[in-house]
Design an enzyme around this catalytic site. Structure first.
Site, PDB file in Angstrom:
ATOM      1  N   GLU A  71      10.954 -15.387   1.765  1.00 22.84           N
ATOM      2  CA  GLU A  71      10.447 -16.007   0.536  1.00 22.84           C
ATOM      3  C   GLU A  71      10.328 -17.527   0.676  1.00 22.84           C
ATOM      4  O   GLU A  71       9.385 -18.131   0.185  1.00 22.84           O
ATOM      5  CB  GLU A  71      11.345 -15.664  -0.662  1.00 22.84           C
ATOM      6  CG  GLU A  71      11.264 -14.205  -1.082  1.00 22.84           C
ATOM      7  CD  GLU A  71       9.869 -13.782  -1.533  1.00 22.84           C
ATOM      8  OE1 GLU A  71       9.050 -14.647  -1.887  1.00 22.84           O
ATOM      9  OE2 GLU A  71       9.588 -12.567  -1.498  1.00 22.84           O
ATOM     10  N   CYS A 227      -6.365  -8.074  -6.410  1.00 22.68           N
ATOM     11  CA  CYS A 227      -6.717  -9.005  -7.492  1.00 22.68           C
ATOM     12  C   CYS A 227      -6.707 -10.424  -6.916  1.00 22.68           C
ATOM     13  O   CYS A 227      -5.932 -11.280  -7.316  1.00 22.68           O
ATOM     14  CB  CYS A 227      -5.704  -8.857  -8.627  1.00 22.68           C
ATOM     15  SG  CYS A 227      -6.211  -9.670 -10.136  1.00 22.68           S
ATOM     16  N   CYS A 234     -11.836  -4.947  -8.525  1.00 26.69           N
ATOM     17  CA  CYS A 234     -11.460  -4.206  -9.743  1.00 26.69           C
ATOM     18  C   CYS A 234     -11.722  -2.706  -9.604  1.00 26.69           C
ATOM     19  O   CYS A 234     -10.971  -1.888 -10.141  1.00 26.69           O
ATOM     20  CB  CYS A 234     -12.215  -4.753 -10.950  1.00 26.69           C
ATOM     21  SG  CYS A 234     -11.855  -6.492 -11.243  1.00 26.69           S
ATOM     22  N   CYS A 237      -8.741  -1.071  -8.180  1.00 25.55           N
ATOM     23  CA  CYS A 237      -7.459  -1.544  -8.703  1.00 25.55           C
ATOM     24  C   CYS A 237      -6.717  -0.404  -9.426  1.00 25.55           C
ATOM     25  O   CYS A 237      -7.286   0.261 -10.290  1.00 25.55           O
ATOM     26  CB  CYS A 237      -7.702  -2.703  -9.670  1.00 25.55           C
ATOM     27  SG  CYS A 237      -6.203  -3.273 -10.466  1.00 25.55           S
ATOM     28  N   CYS A 243      -6.384  -3.446 -17.835  1.00 23.65           N
ATOM     29  CA  CYS A 243      -6.731  -4.849 -17.619  1.00 23.65           C
ATOM     30  C   CYS A 243      -7.775  -5.318 -18.639  1.00 23.65           C
ATOM     31  O   CYS A 243      -8.895  -4.814 -18.690  1.00 23.65           O
ATOM     32  CB  CYS A 243      -7.276  -5.018 -16.204  1.00 23.65           C
ATOM     33  SG  CYS A 243      -7.781  -6.708 -15.868  1.00 23.65           S
TER      34      CYS A 243
HETATM   35 FE1  SF4 Z   1      -7.263  -7.835 -11.245  1.00 23.65          FE
HETATM   36 FE2  SF4 Z   1      -7.785  -6.620 -13.527  1.00 23.65          FE
HETATM   37 FE3  SF4 Z   1      -9.553  -6.503 -11.580  1.00 23.65          FE
HETATM   38 FE4  SF4 Z   1      -7.215  -5.211 -11.379  1.00 23.65          FE
HETATM   39  S1  SF4 Z   1      -8.852  -4.813 -12.819  1.00 23.65           S
HETATM   40  S2  SF4 Z   1      -8.230  -6.430  -9.788  1.00 23.65           S
HETATM   41  S3  SF4 Z   1      -5.839  -6.596 -12.427  1.00 23.65           S
HETATM   42  S4  SF4 Z   1      -8.894  -8.311 -12.674  1.00 23.65           S
END
Ligand code: SF4
Length: 471
Positions: A71, A227, A234, A237, A243
């Protein structure tokens, strides 16, 4: 753009007791879904990174040490850069006890090129403190890590506690900020206090109490691989249905389709914030930009311009008969920027009249290591080397002097905290990336001038070049 009007939000159970301003929060069922989807996704998709191999170690202090080192190295540094540094570090100091016995010089050598050198020093100080004051046992909670370990802030304490100990505590770093700001359409300056407070409380609320390590690593992994700042994926995702930034994009597409007479299916509800003056929404003067899509979030206040600085540098090289050139290095002070690192004799340019040419070789050697150069000495201008530190745009004005070995008197050219190094020793010494750039510039300059005659031929001996500064 997010509308601002007072309205109540349907919780999905027929009740409308939650104000719409909670748009920036997660409902209970959303939290559950978020945890389940993110943890599953992380368990199936996590990258193979060296620090993750230590997480199955039954020794909790070893797990904490492994997370702590990773980290600290990952602060302000890309994963790809950290991997080799991390492997080298863990090979040299596999345990906290091994690290506690190291010297700062050794730490700086291993850290060389990673930047922000105080991080390595603080790791060393922290390990020594744990061994001396806590009998080698790491503090066992985020709160006590934060309180006792130098260089460990709220984020690092939370990361060690959740990943190594399984404490259900939230973490907020750049990746988490991006994911949460997009998911909850938080568009105000992400460094502002209200946004920081909100992000920490969101992180604490959503962390999975049953899988805090996988959840926290998962949200950072999502920010790093899906993201992303410039090309968010997206469509792949795992939490896209939760989202709101994506929902805003879909809503706009839907509206635009309707305007063109395309049947887009059922109407998508407005995404609205109830507060009149919301500290978390996009500011009134910074509206939703359709071209940016989900990248409308997060936003930062304008970055402060880096301070311009100039430094004169002298590469002093002694040419040996064996062909192994040696370079003169001096050690920086133990406090401040690049503390304790080695560098070519350097002097900051304070006087604006020196801005273009820097100091003369004479001034550099005299001011940085107390040596006086006779005016007849030949030197050459290598050129300018630029390096950006976090808050300083540094220009090094580089000059070089090359002298034959037999004409160097070591007893004279030996300032305190100075040494001669070969090229190989230079590459593994505790020197900054900036000095490595200076050396590279010196080498390419030398190649261009390979036709130049023996550098020592027409020069006076170095014993004549240098006189010790009067004490
Ligand atoms: Fe990011 Fe939302 Fe797209 Fe997922 S859906 S990649 S959280 S912007």
């Amino acid at each position: 753009m997010v509308k601002r009007k007072l309205k109540e939000r349907d919780n999905g159970d027929g009740k409308t007791d939650e104000p719409i301003s909670s748009i920036h929060s997660f409902k209970n069922e959303e939290k559950k879904e978020f945890r389940q989807k993110l943890v599953t996704w992380f368990q199936e998709n996590q990258r193979d990174l060296p620090w993750r191999n230590h997480l199955s170690n039954p020794d909790v202090d070893q797990r904490a040490y492994a997370v702590w080192v990773s980290e600290i190295m990952l602060q302000q540094t890309q994963v790809a850069t950290v991997i080799e540094y991390y492997k080298r570090w863990m090979k040299k100091w596999p345990t906290l006890q091994d690290l506690a016995k190291a010297s700062l010089e050794e730490v700086n050598e291993i850290w060389s090129g990673l930047g922000y050198y105080s991080r390595g020093r603080r790791l060393l100080e922290g390990a020594q403190k744990v061994v001396k004051e806590f009998g080698g046992k790491m503090p066992r909670t985020a709160e006590s890590l934060l309180k006792h370990l130098p260089g460990v802030g709220r984020y690092t304490a939370g990361a060690i506690a959740s990943i190594a100990y399984g404490q259900a505590t939230g973490i907020v770093d750049g990746n988490v900020i991006r994911v949460l700001c997009r998911m909850r359409i938080i568009g105000a300056n992400s460094t502002s206090q209200p946004v920081q407070n909100k992000l920490w409380s969101l992180a604490d609320e959503v962390v999975d109490p049953d899988h805090p390590a996988d959840f926290n690593q998962g949200i950072m992994e999502l920010g790093a691989t899906v993201c992303t700042p410039k090309s968010p994926g997206c469509a792949s995702c795992p939490v896209q249905n939760l989202c709101l930034a994506k929902a805003m994009v879909d809503q706009n597409k839907h509206r635009n389709g309707n305007k063109l007479g395309i049947n887009n299916g059922p109407i998508i509800a407005d995404i609205e914030c109830a507060a009149d003056k919301c500290d978390l929404c996009l500011p009134e003067n910074e509206t939703w930009d359709e071209k940016e899509g989900v990248q409308n979030y997060p936003r930062k206040a304008g970055k402060k311009a880096a301070r311009e600085e100039k430094t004169s540098v002298c590469v002093l090289c002694r040419r040996t008969k064996s062909g192994a050139d040696q370079y003169y290095l001096v050690q920086r002070a133990q406090k401040g920027l690049l503390a304790g690192l080695w560098e070519f004799p350097s002097v900051k340019v304070e006087d604006e009249s020196d801005e273009t040419v820097g100091h003369t070789i004479q001034e550099i050697l005299q001011k940085s290591c107390g040596l006086t150069l006779l005016p007849s000495t030949q030197s050459s201008m290598v050129g300018n080397v630029e390096h950006i530190f976090s808050h300083i745009h540094q220009t090094y004005i580089v000059q070089a002097v090359i002298v034959p070995e037999e004409e160097v008197d070591d007893s004279q050219v030996h300032a305190e905290n100075s040494r001669w190094v070969t090229k190989e020793e230079f590459s593994s010494a505790a020197v900054s990336t900036a000095m490595k750039k200076v050396f590279k510039a010196f080498e390419s300059h030398g190649k261009k001038k390979t036709s130049t005659a023996d550098p020592g031929k027409n020069q006076k001996s170095i014993t004549a070049f240098f006189k010790k500064k009067k004490e």
